[in-house]
Scaffold this motif. Structure first.
Motif, PDB file in Angstrom:
ATOM      1  N   ARG A  53       0.529  -1.406   0.228  1.00  0.00           N
ATOM      2  CA  ARG A  53      -0.445   0.104   0.088  1.00  0.00           C
ATOM      3  C   ARG A  53       0.918   0.858  -0.672  1.00  0.00           C
ATOM      4  NH1 ARG A  53      -5.313   1.289   1.842  1.00  0.00           N
ATOM      5  NH2 ARG A  53      -4.533   2.654   2.636  1.00  0.00           N
ATOM      6  N   SER A  74      -0.697   5.595   0.116  1.00  0.00           N
ATOM      7  CA  SER A  74      -1.079   6.072   0.495  1.00  0.00           C
ATOM      8  C   SER A  74      -0.923   7.870   0.660  1.00  0.00           C
ATOM      9  CB  SER A  74      -2.469   6.044   1.340  1.00  0.00           C
ATOM     10  OG  SER A  74      -1.639   4.837   3.069  1.00  0.00           O
ATOM     11  N   ASP A 111      -5.370   5.237  -1.662  1.00  0.00           N
ATOM     12  CA  ASP A 111      -4.040   4.239  -1.965  1.00  0.00           C
ATOM     13  C   ASP A 111      -3.955   4.503  -3.856  1.00  0.00           C
ATOM     14  OD1 ASP A 111      -2.162   2.145  -2.178  1.00  0.00           O
ATOM     15  OD2 ASP A 111      -3.733   0.626  -1.584  1.00  0.00           O
ATOM     16  N   ALA A 163      -0.985   2.850  -5.058  1.00  0.00           N
ATOM     17  CA  ALA A 163       0.120   1.989  -5.088  1.00  0.00           C
ATOM     18  C   ALA A 163      -0.453   1.139  -6.717  1.00  0.00           C
ATOM     19  CB  ALA A 163      -0.353   0.505  -4.165  1.00  0.00           C
TER      20      ALA A 163
END
Ligand SMILES: Nc1ncnc2c1ncn2[C@@H]1O[C@H](COP(=O)(O)OP(=O)(O)O)[C@@H](O)[C@H]1O
Ligand SMILES: [Mg+2]
Length: 234
Positions: free
Chosen positions: A57, A59, A64, A66
């Motif tokens: 992840r 954030s 988020d 990713a």
């Protein structure tokens, strides 16, 4: 501001980052320390959306990101000053800056941001029409930083900003990072001059073979025997 949880990054079958977790607080300067090949550039590139074979992840203010492509990440206000500066050598200083202003978030403020960049780096204003490839190394680093500022970032990640520069110029680059931070820009710094980067940093992480092995305030790591012997030659 930015939280990384259990980040794994791969090049083919090779794992370059292994379970990296870290936090970048709003307004901080965070230093990432590690030997050659530890994964520092990979980490910055992953956070910038340029290294997308990853798990985990990332954030940013609760979103988020990713796996997002780099243009979307940039447009959230996450900027990067890449290793080796990467200015466009045949384009003029001003044209390089224009490229930094192409992000949707920054287009409307192009003139204002350019004036700010020129106020910060008067040398660039003097050389606005000159091809970037004819600038000195220090001036090219200024241009790389100025181009990043054209995108109105709230977080800037600097990868080896003083590499190859004379000591006085290198110090000037780190002073600039301190000044940008005082203006409210959160900074991540990977810097071969570990002592200077730890002095600047409110928080620091040590990366070894793709893993975070130590974290603390910059002052704590400066005083840590493991850091002193491995990275400061003391
Ligand atoms: N494009 C690539 N393909 C394969 N392996 C890579 C690539 N880039 C980096 N690596 C490997 O990933 C590891 C971390 O590299 P890097 O992030 O550049 O480290 P650092 O910036 O700390 O020197 C190293 O083992 C390096 O050889
Ligand atoms: Mg690197």
């Amino acid at each position: 501001m930015l939280a990384v949880e259990n980040l794994d990054v791969f090049y083919g079958d090779v794992q370059a980052l292994d379970g990296v977790s870290l936090e970048i607080a709003e307004g901080a300067i965070v230093a990432i320390v590690g030997a050659n090949g530890a994964g520092k550039t990979t980490l910055i590139r992953a956070l910038a959306g340029m290294q997308r074979r990853l798990r985990g992840r990332i954030s940013f203010r609760g979103v988020d990101i990713a796996g997002w492509p780099s243009h979307r990440v940039c447009n959230l206000g996450i900027g990067q000053v890449a290793e080796g500066r990467q200015v466009f050598p045949t384009l003029s200083v001003e044209e390089n800056l224009d490229i930094g202003a192409m992000l949707p978030r920054a287009r409307a403020d192009r003139a204002k941001n350019r004036d700010r960049a020129f106020a910060l780096f008067p040398r660039l204003a003097e050389r606005a029409g000159q091809p970037a490839g004819t600038l000195s190394g220090g001036e090219q680093q200024m241009l790389a930083i100025a181009r990043c500022l054209m995108g109105a970032p709230q977080l800037i990640m600097f990868d080896e900003p003083s590499l190859g520069l004379a000591p006085a110029i290198a110090r000037g680059v780190l002073d600039t990072i301190g000044a940008l931070n005082r203006e409210g820009i959160t900074c991540v710094v990977v810097e071969q001059n570990v002592a200077l980067s730890l002095k600047l940093a409110s928080r620091a992480y040590v990366l070894e073979n793709g893993r975070i092995t130590l974290t603390g305030s910059g002052a704590e790591l400066l005083a840590d025997d493991r850091v002193r012997s491995a990275y400061l030659g003391l």
